[in-house]
Design a protein around this motif. Structure first.
Motif, PDB file in Angstrom:
ATOM      1  N   VAL A  83      44.923  49.883  41.954  1.00 15.51           N
ATOM      2  CA  VAL A  83      43.764  50.130  41.106  1.00 15.51           C
ATOM      3  C   VAL A  83      43.998  49.470  39.753  1.00 15.51           C
ATOM      4  CG1 VAL A  83      43.355  52.299  42.318  1.00 15.51           C
ATOM      5  CG2 VAL A  83      44.562  52.330  40.135  1.00 15.51           C
ATOM      6  N   VAL A  84      42.931  48.927  39.203  1.00 22.38           N
ATOM      7  CA  VAL A  84      42.979  48.228  37.917  1.00 22.38           C
ATOM      8  C   VAL A  84      42.067  48.975  36.949  1.00 22.38           C
ATOM      9  CG1 VAL A  84      42.683  46.018  36.739  1.00 22.38           C
ATOM     10  CG2 VAL A  84      43.281  46.051  39.179  1.00 22.38           C
ATOM     11  N   PRO A  85      42.619  49.715  35.999  1.00 23.13           N
ATOM     12  CA  PRO A  85      41.782  50.511  35.086  1.00 23.13           C
ATOM     13  C   PRO A  85      41.176  49.644  33.987  1.00 23.13           C
ATOM     14  CG  PRO A  85      44.091  50.817  34.553  1.00 23.13           C
ATOM     15  CD  PRO A  85      44.051  49.936  35.771  1.00 23.13           C
ATOM     16  N   GLU A  86      40.254  48.791  34.389  1.00 23.49           N
ATOM     17  CA  GLU A  86      39.630  47.826  33.481  1.00 23.49           C
ATOM     18  C   GLU A  86      38.187  47.634  33.905  1.00 23.49           C
ATOM     19  OE1 GLU A  86      38.347  45.548  30.891  1.00 23.49           O
ATOM     20  OE2 GLU A  86      40.516  45.896  30.636  1.00 23.49           O
ATOM     21  N   ALA A  87      37.260  47.841  32.983  1.00 27.10           N
ATOM     22  CA  ALA A  87      35.835  47.776  33.312  1.00 27.10           C
ATOM     23  C   ALA A  87      35.272  46.359  33.304  1.00 27.10           C
ATOM     24  CB  ALA A  87      35.040  48.644  32.344  1.00 27.10           C
ATOM     25  N   ASP A  88      35.856  45.468  32.522  1.00 26.01           N
ATOM     26  CA  ASP A  88      35.338  44.104  32.452  1.00 26.01           C
ATOM     27  C   ASP A  88      35.704  43.344  33.729  1.00 26.01           C
ATOM     28  OD1 ASP A  88      36.236  41.043  31.530  1.00 26.01           O
ATOM     29  OD2 ASP A  88      34.287  41.724  30.781  1.00 26.01           O
ATOM     30  N   PRO A  89      34.719  42.858  34.485  1.00 28.45           N
ATOM     31  CA  PRO A  89      35.015  42.228  35.776  1.00 28.45           C
ATOM     32  C   PRO A  89      35.967  41.034  35.680  1.00 28.45           C
ATOM     33  CG  PRO A  89      32.670  42.693  35.597  1.00 28.45           C
ATOM     34  CD  PRO A  89      33.254  42.948  34.252  1.00 28.45           C
ATOM     35  N   ALA A  90      35.757  40.169  34.700  1.00 26.15           N
ATOM     36  CA  ALA A  90      36.601  38.980  34.589  1.00 26.15           C
ATOM     37  C   ALA A  90      38.041  39.373  34.278  1.00 26.15           C
ATOM     38  CB  ALA A  90      36.053  38.042  33.524  1.00 26.15           C
ATOM     39  N   ARG A  91      38.219  40.284  33.347  1.00 23.63           N
ATOM     40  CA  ARG A  91      39.578  40.700  32.999  1.00 23.63           C
ATOM     41  C   ARG A  91      40.230  41.458  34.161  1.00 23.63           C
ATOM     42  NH1 ARG A  91      43.384  41.311  29.389  1.00 23.63           N
ATOM     43  NH2 ARG A  91      44.419  43.311  29.064  1.00 23.63           N
ATOM     44  N   ALA A  92      39.465  42.337  34.796  1.00 24.67           N
ATOM     45  CA  ALA A  92      40.017  43.103  35.918  1.00 24.67           C
ATOM     46  C   ALA A  92      40.472  42.172  37.036  1.00 24.67           C
ATOM     47  CB  ALA A  92      38.971  44.087  36.435  1.00 24.67           C
ATOM     48  N   ARG A  93      39.636  41.196  37.372  1.00 22.48           N
ATOM     49  CA  ARG A  93      40.008  40.272  38.446  1.00 22.48           C
ATOM     50  C   ARG A  93      41.180  39.391  38.055  1.00 22.48           C
ATOM     51  NH1 ARG A  93      33.721  39.447  39.435  1.00 22.48           N
ATOM     52  NH2 ARG A  93      33.398  40.940  41.151  1.00 22.48           N
ATOM     53  N   ALA A  94      41.282  39.051  36.792  1.00 27.44           N
ATOM     54  CA  ALA A  94      42.424  38.256  36.341  1.00 27.44           C
ATOM     55  C   ALA A  94      43.724  39.047  36.500  1.00 27.44           C
ATOM     56  CB  ALA A  94      42.224  37.825  34.894  1.00 27.44           C
ATOM     57  N   LEU A  95      43.696  40.326  36.127  1.00 29.63           N
ATOM     58  CA  LEU A  95      44.875  41.174  36.311  1.00 29.63           C
ATOM     59  C   LEU A  95      45.220  41.309  37.789  1.00 29.63           C
ATOM     60  CD1 LEU A  95      44.035  43.955  33.692  1.00 29.63           C
ATOM     61  CD2 LEU A  95      45.955  42.347  33.572  1.00 29.63           C
ATOM     62  N   ALA A  96      44.197  41.509  38.611  1.00 25.47           N
ATOM     63  CA  ALA A  96      44.433  41.634  40.047  1.00 25.47           C
ATOM     64  C   ALA A  96      45.019  40.347  40.623  1.00 25.47           C
ATOM     65  CB  ALA A  96      43.137  41.999  40.755  1.00 25.47           C
ATOM     66  N   ARG A  97      44.497  39.202  40.213  1.00 22.64           N
ATOM     67  CA  ARG A  97      45.011  37.927  40.730  1.00 22.64           C
ATOM     68  C   ARG A  97      46.464  37.698  40.303  1.00 22.64           C
ATOM     69  NH1 ARG A  97      39.391  36.257  39.977  1.00 22.64           N
ATOM     70  NH2 ARG A  97      38.590  35.743  42.073  1.00 22.64           N
ATOM     71  N   GLY A  98      46.794  38.129  39.097  1.00 20.12           N
ATOM     72  CA  GLY A  98      48.182  38.024  38.675  1.00 20.12           C
ATOM     73  C   GLY A  98      49.116  38.813  39.571  1.00 20.12           C
ATOM     74  N   HIS A  99      48.646  39.955  40.018  1.00 20.30           N
ATOM     75  CA  HIS A  99      49.434  40.787  40.933  1.00 20.30           C
ATOM     76  C   HIS A  99      49.443  40.227  42.342  1.00 20.30           C
ATOM     77  CE1 HIS A  99      50.038  44.355  43.573  1.00 20.30           C
ATOM     78  NE2 HIS A  99      50.910  44.685  42.648  1.00 20.30           N
ATOM     79  N   LEU A 100      48.313  39.651  42.752  1.00 20.04           N
ATOM     80  CA  LEU A 100      48.141  39.167  44.126  1.00 20.04           C
ATOM     81  C   LEU A 100      48.897  37.871  44.402  1.00 20.04           C
ATOM     82  CD1 LEU A 100      46.605  39.531  46.862  1.00 20.04           C
ATOM     83  CD2 LEU A 100      44.682  38.307  45.794  1.00 20.04           C
ATOM     84  N   ALA A 101      49.222  37.120  43.366  1.00 21.28           N
ATOM     85  CA  ALA A 101      49.760  35.770  43.543  1.00 21.28           C
ATOM     86  C   ALA A 101      50.962  35.740  44.477  1.00 21.28           C
ATOM     87  CB  ALA A 101      50.123  35.179  42.185  1.00 21.28           C
ATOM     88  N   LEU A 102      51.907  36.633  44.297  1.00 23.61           N
ATOM     89  CA  LEU A 102      53.094  36.651  45.162  1.00 23.61           C
ATOM     90  C   LEU A 102      52.703  36.829  46.615  1.00 23.61           C
ATOM     91  CD1 LEU A 102      56.128  36.953  45.823  1.00 23.61           C
ATOM     92  CD2 LEU A 102      55.895  39.392  45.269  1.00 23.61           C
ATOM     93  N   TYR A 103      51.792  37.745  46.877  1.00 23.00           N
ATOM     94  CA  TYR A 103      51.459  38.098  48.255  1.00 23.00           C
ATOM     95  C   TYR A 103      50.686  36.992  48.966  1.00 23.00           C
ATOM     96  CZ  TYR A 103      52.962  42.456  46.252  1.00 23.00           C
ATOM     97  OH  TYR A 103      53.708  43.409  45.596  1.00 23.00           O
TER      98      TYR A 103
END
Length: 294
Positions: free
Chosen positions: A192-212
């Motif tokens: 879960v990403v506790p961020e309301a702004d879609p662009a920022r939330a997706r950027a955080l998620a992509r940073g986490h997803l990169a390894l996988y």
């Protein structure tokens, strides 16, 4: 899995509906021991049933959490079968079982070819490892498998208490439940990403997803779930990111977590992805989520 002969609850009964997944809780830094103990005690007070220790954790990482609490279950999520020998795992399990009966769960997985030099025939190696644990006296009902594909999911029902899939969707949970049937535990991790702004939330998620996105075990599972090669490109499509991560306020996140329960999950292990370091303890977010989940 049935209740153990000594009357202790099954894993499914002990962990309840919600837990947290955290790399920080497994830290071996002596300077963080007090912080980790305080966090574990608060998680128990908030109503979380389990703390899942990220990375290739071992039983020794669970000890400080169990010492700081009276009911919280601690589990490895996951322990790589290539990093720890079965007899070492069994000895660690036995020590925690002696001091904290029924409160440790051994979560096992085959890791990835990129991360394990000796990676060969992972399914057969996992079966051999479980055979060794049987001989060493580790009960099948106190271990769980990081299962994604059908064969390992079936194995988790036959040779363990159930499955702890990582980086999955409610659709995966529904198919896993159908395959497992009603009995075995199904406890997916969900980020879960506790961020309301879609662009920022997706950027955080992509940073986490990169390894996988560099690990075939995960990308193969995404393709089985109906995503395409285009979804896996350039850090992951919005469609992929939005399926794998819940972002927004607590109410929006609650609804996404509940979708896993509706799909057949017994328990959801919530991982917080934010701008902090991966081994931070996001205690404020854990508090806010507990307020809407419990």
């Amino acid at each position: 899995m049935t209740e153990s002969t000594n009357g202790t609850p099954t894993v499914k009964e002990a962990i309840g509906m919600y837990g947290v997944w955290s790399t920080g809780l497994r830290s071996e830094d002596p300077a963080r021991r007090g912080e980790i103990a305080e966090a574990a005690a608060e998680l128990e007070e908030l109503g979380y049933g389990a703390a899942w220790l990220g990375g290739s954790s071992a039983p020794r990482h669970a000890g400080p959490l169990l010492e700081a609490t009276s009911r919280l279950v601690a589990g490895t999520s996951i322990q790589s079968i290539w990093q720890y020998e079965a007899d070492e795992s069994a000895a660690g399990f036995a020590g925690l079982e002696s001091s904290h009966p029924g409160r440790f769960v051994l979560g096992l997985g085959v890791s990835h070819a990129r991360l394990a030099e000796q990676y060969r025939r992972p399914y057969s190696a996992l079966v051999t490892y479980l055979d060794a644990l049987d001989k060493a006296g580790v009960p099948a009902g106190r271990r769980v498998l990081a299962a994604l594909g059908p064969r390992t999911l079936e194995l988790s029902g036959d040779r363990a208490a159930g499955a702890i899939p990582y980086l999955v969707t409610p659709e995966h949970t529904a198919s896993a439940r159908e395959l497992l049937g009603d009995g075995p535990l199904l406890a997916p991790e969900f980020a879960v990403v506790p961020e309301a702004d879609p662009a920022r939330a997706r950027a955080l998620a992509r940073g986490h997803l990169a390894l996988y996105l560099s690990l075939p075990n995960y990308t193969g599972n995404f393709l089985r779930l109906g995503f395409t090669e285009d979804d896996l490109a350039d850090g992951g499509s919005d469609r992929l990111v939005d399926a794998l991560y819940a972002w927004g306020d607590e109410e929006r996140i609650r609804k996404r977590v509940e979708a896993f329960h509706r799909a057949g999950a017994d328990h959801v292990a919530i991982q917080v992805v934010d701008a902090g370091a991966r081994d931070d303890l996001p205690r404020e977010t854990w508090r806010r989520l507990a307020a809407v989940l419990m």
